[in-house]
Scaffold this motif. Structure first.
Motif: not given
Length: 128
Positions: A53-56, A74-81, A92-94
């Motif tokens: 879990t991260t943001a770019q 697996p990526l759980m990407f963080g959204r600040a919106d 990003f990052a592959g």
């Protein structure tokens, strides 16, 4: 810690490693990469399903844009919106496609949105 989590027998759970807030990491990206690579190896050795879990912007600040050591996870990407959606994801990052998206509510992530045919179940949710 990984052994303790495995001992609880969370066979179908995803252990989400939250890479957030650069203040908890060294200012040295090489040192951060080394630490994280060791952490990943230890968790992968347990046989647990690991996700990130991260943001770019956070990832790139901590490790650099070219660090792809976790791109097979697996990526759980963080959204600040405030929107729990995969729309607008930039690779990003592959990672070319995220497994899930989460939205931030203050500093905590909200519950993830199921975004694929695979159910993503956090093993120890700390979401509000």
């Amino acid at each position: 810690m990984a052994k303790a989590v495995k001992d609880v027998q969370l066979q179908d759970a995803v252990l989400w490693l939250d890479v957030a807030e650069s203040k908890y990491w060294s200012g040295d990206q090489t040192a951060n990469r080394s630490t994280f690579t060791g952490l990943l190896a230890a968790y992968k050795a347990t046989g647990l399903t690991i996700g990130i879990t991260t943001a770019q912007s956070v990832w790139e600040e901590i490790f650099g844009a070219d660090y792809t050591a976790a791109s097979d996870l697996p990526l759980m990407f963080g959204r600040a919106d405030g929107v729990a959606s995969l729309d607008g994801f930039t690779p990003f990052a592959g990672w070319t496609t995220p497994a899930a998206a989460s939205r931030r509510s203050g500093r905590a992530f909200s519950k993830p949105t199921k975004t694929s045919s695979r159910t993503l179940t956090p093993c120890a949710p700390a979401w509000s």
